[in-house]
Design an enzyme around this catalytic site. Structure first.
Site, PDB file in Angstrom:
ATOM      1  N   SER A   1       0.838  -1.198   0.000  1.00 33.83           N
ATOM      2  CA  SER A   1       0.000   0.000   0.000  1.00 33.83           C
ATOM      3  C   SER A   1       0.882   1.260   0.000  1.00 33.83           C
ATOM      4  O   SER A   1       1.640   1.459  -0.950  1.00 33.83           O
ATOM      5  CB  SER A   1      -0.954  -0.067   1.201  1.00 33.83           C
TER       6      SER A   1
ATOM      7  N   HIS B   1      -7.353  -6.097   1.123  1.00 34.99           N
ATOM      8  CA  HIS B   1      -6.155  -5.268   1.358  1.00 34.99           C
ATOM      9  C   HIS B   1      -5.333  -5.762   2.555  1.00 34.99           C
ATOM     10  O   HIS B   1      -4.332  -5.154   2.904  1.00 34.99           O
ATOM     11  CB  HIS B   1      -6.620  -3.829   1.616  1.00 34.99           C
TER      12      HIS B   1
ATOM     13  N   ASP C   1     -10.109  -5.637  -3.004  1.00 31.40           N
ATOM     14  CA  ASP C   1      -9.488  -4.636  -2.133  1.00 31.40           C
ATOM     15  C   ASP C   1     -10.368  -3.384  -2.151  1.00 31.40           C
ATOM     16  O   ASP C   1     -10.601  -2.798  -3.219  1.00 31.40           O
ATOM     17  CB  ASP C   1      -8.082  -4.337  -2.694  1.00 31.40           C
TER      18      ASP C   1
END
Ligand SMILES: N[C@@H](CCC(=O)N[C@@H](CS)C(=O)NCC(=O)O)C(=O)O
EC number: 3.1.2.12
Length: 281
Positions: free
Chosen positions: A150, A259, A226
């Protein structure tokens, strides 16, 4: 330089340690985590994979949740996981306590704007100070790879693209590939770097890849379930640049994954094996 070992635990025949030190770059006390595989513990220097975590993380999330030690032990790769921002009561934080800026959200840039510029210099910390400490204090070589998740995926790609001589390979899970064009990046960059969006481009992987002269082999995994995919991550933008430039990027959309660290732990073995091909481990 003085380091203090804050914790030690044996893991898969090697050691996990937390290291505390005064950072001259960040002007505060920092902690990072190191995994040393059995090969290094028995005195043979090993290459290092640097792992950059995402928003809200410390040095602990990856080491505790990714399940990376078994494969790092087998392949003979050390892993180093820094914190995600400078820390401490003297380090300014998001005025509203938001999770996506300030503490836990350094975005791996060198801030130029007050009051952030005194401490928020995570780019220099990861590229220079951290490897200097690791290479002086642990049985490792100066052969390095970099990976992240991320915000840390943004950090890994951006740092590899800017430093192709310092890293053999780069990988990322659910990276923010085009921070100048998405809300997380725009909030962080406008505060850390100021209103002139030209200055932001030095930290944007899509911009950097479009003009890269030297290629670093890259692997990216992205879950299609996600929740941040469409608003913040947008990996297809990076795919388009890579195709245009014939950049050696493998981008894999992974069906049904979100995620979280469940996603990371599902594919971390692939990433370690990918890096080991280039690290000569
Ligand atoms: N709302 C979430 C957003 C932050 C988030 O998803 N962080 C990711 C990286 S962008 C993470 O790794 N969180 C810590 C963890 O899962 O251990 C939170 O506050 O935890």
């Amino acid at each position: 330089m003085t380091i203090e070992i804050a914790s030690t635990a044996k893991s898969f025949g090697g050691w996990h340690k937390q290291v505390q030190h005064e950072s001259k770059t960040l002007q505060c006390t920092m902690r990072f985590a190191v995994y040393m595989p059995p090969k290094a513990v028995s005195g043979e220097p090993v290459p290092v994979l640097y792992w950059l975590s995402g928003l809200t993380c410390t040095d602990e999330n990856f080491m505790q949740k990714a399940g990376a030690h078994r494969m790092a032990a087998e392949l003979g790769i050390a892993i180093v996981a820094p914190d995600t921002s400078p820390r401490g009561d003297d380090v300014p934080d998001d005025p509203d306590g938001a999770y996506d800026f300030g503490h836990g959200a350094g975005f791996y840039v060198n801030a130029t704007q007050s009051p952030w510029s005194r401490h928020y210099r995570m780019y220099d910390y990861v590229v220079h100070e951290l490897p200097e400490i690791v290479e002086a204090e642990f049985p490792v070589t100066s052969t390095r790879a970099i990976s992240g998740h991320s915000m840390g995926g943004h950090g890994a790609l951006m740092i590899a693209l800017r430093n192709p001589d310092r890293f053999t390979s780069v990988s990322a899970f659910a990276p923010i590939v085009n921070p100048i064009d998405v809300p997380w990046g725009q909030k962080a960059f406008s505060n850390y770097l100021g209103d002139d969006a030209e200055a932001w481009k030095a930290y944007d992987s899509c911009v950097l890849m479009a003009k890269a002269e030297q290629f670093v082999p890259a692997l990216v995994d992205q879950g299609d379930a996600d929740g941040f995919l469409n608003e913040q991550l947008q990996p297809e933008t990076l795919r388009a640049v890579a195709e245009e430039r014939s950049y050696p990027l493998e981008l894999r959309m992974q069906e049904g994954y979100d995620h979280s660290y469940y996603f990371i732990s599902s594919f971390i073995e692939d990433h370690l094996r990918f890096h080991s091909r280039y690290l000569g481990a």
